[in-house]
Scaffold this motif. Structure first.
Motif, short mmCIF file in Angstrom:
data_model
loop_
_atom_site.label_atom_id
_atom_site.label_comp_id
_atom_site.label_asym_id
_atom_site.label_seq_id
_atom_site.Cartn_x
_atom_site.Cartn_y
_atom_site.Cartn_z
N ARG A 52 71.52 67.06 69.67
CA ARG A 52 72.61 67.93 69.23
C ARG A 52 73.72 67.99 70.28
O ARG A 52 74.92 67.90 69.96
CB ARG A 52 72.09 69.34 68.98
N LEU A 102 66.98 67.93 66.09
CA LEU A 102 68.06 67.56 67.00
C LEU A 102 68.15 68.47 68.22
O LEU A 102 68.84 68.12 69.18
CB LEU A 102 69.41 67.61 66.27
N GLY A 146 65.43 63.98 63.21
CA GLY A 146 65.32 65.25 63.90
C GLY A 146 63.89 65.63 64.23
O GLY A 146 62.96 64.89 63.91
N VAL A 192 70.06 64.88 58.64
CA VAL A 192 68.89 64.83 59.52
C VAL A 192 67.63 64.61 58.70
O VAL A 192 67.36 65.35 57.75
CB VAL A 192 68.75 66.13 60.34
#
Length: 315
Positions: free
Chosen positions: A235, A194, A192, A253
């Motif tokens: 995401r 994200l 991440g 993440v």
């Protein structure tokens, strides 16, 4: 070895296979060059248009032999992520051998690493190359060797920059863990953040563009961008996967600090720390110049790309 118009050096990876399929679809014979005959045979052995050639890039005679009878080289030679210092040396050795063999043109499949942190959004080809990372400096040095050879009239050269990529069967992608978790269960280990803007190019879209570029005289002597299918986020793509499979994914993440910790035991993760800025300060590319050169650049929408990635995995 027979005369072929194009050879793919470092062909066995996902991008090389996409380019090979584009040439094969047009009935164009091509040569694939790599260190491992087994890997090349597994990827291309079923295609009668493919000529398989192994090389040792540290042996000048081997490089020249691999380039013999070739008009255009598409250069995709990879190195381990912790051995980026090899990039300039391998480019010099390939250039010297290619020029000695009479190769006329070379297309480097490049990255955004030489730009460093973006000054603009989106980034055009004239953006300064000011890499602040070791990997970026090595990729810039690689490009400098190639573009200098072009300026000196030794070979016609061009660079095509790609963003991060994904596609059916592509395991070297930020998104691969999510596809595996979608099909096999378990946790999707992601890097991440994200929710930052990002772009991904669908690997099967790359080959046709490269095939057209190799045969376009006005393409040589500069850098080009091939952007993804629009700006998205990791995401958003996870949510697209969830929508298509009908349930939520379990996602874990890792940020930069976690990458440092994992890197104590994993050399790949350790080397990703310095490139983490690409997830927090993304380089989003403008490819209008390439569209002006080649015309429309068909790009697979993310929803369709996700569907095809999921369908390619054993259920």
């Amino acid at each position: 070895m027979r005369h072929v118009r194009v050879a793919l050096f470092g062909a066995a990876g996902a991008i090389g296979q996409s380019i090979a399929k584009a040439f094969s679809a047009h009935g164009t014979p091509y040569r694939v060059v790599g260190r491992s005959r087994d890997a090349l045979a597994a990827a291309f052995g079923a295609d009668p248009l493919a000529e398989i050639v192994t090389w040792n890039p540290d042996d000048p005679a081997s490089v020249q032999a691999a380039a013999a009878g070739v008009d255009v080289i598409v250069y995709l030679v990879g190195v381990n992520y912790w051995q980026f210092d090899l990039h300039p040396r391998l480019m010099k050795q390939t250039l010297d051998g290619a020029i000695a063999a009479g190769v006329k043109r070379l297309v480097l499949i490049g990255t955004v690493y030489p730009y460093g942190r973006p000054r603009t959004t989106p980034v055009r080809e004239e953006h300064p190359r000011e890499p602040h990372t070791f990997k970026g400096r090595m990729r810039k040095a690689q490009e400098d060797l190639l573009l200098a050879a072009h300026a000196e009239g030794r070979i016609q050269a061009t660079v095509l920059r790609l963003p991060d990529f994904y596609g059916p069967g592509v395991d070297k992608s930020f998104l691969h863990a999510a596809f595996i978790a979608a099909v096999n269960g378990g946790v999707a280990n992601m890097i991440g953040p994200l929710d930052k803007s990002h772009e991904f190019v669908f690997v099967p879209d790359v080959g046709p563009v490269v095939a057209r570029l190799t045969d376009t005289p006005n393409a040589y002597g500069r850098v080009w961008h091939l952007a993804g299918a629009g700006v998205t986020t990791q995401r958003a793509l996870i949510e697209e996967i969830e929508q298509q499979i009908g349930h939520r994914l379990r996602v874990r993440v890792a940020g930069k600090t976690m990458l440092r910790l994992i890197g104590l035991f994993n050399p790949l993760m350790r080397e990703m720390v310095e490139m983490h800025y690409l997830l927090t300060d993304p380089v989003l590319m403008d490819d209008s110049a390439l569209q002006g050169l080649l015309g429309a650049l068909p790009k697979t929408p993310y929803a369709e790309g996700v569907r095809r990635c999921l369908a390619a995995l054993p259920q």
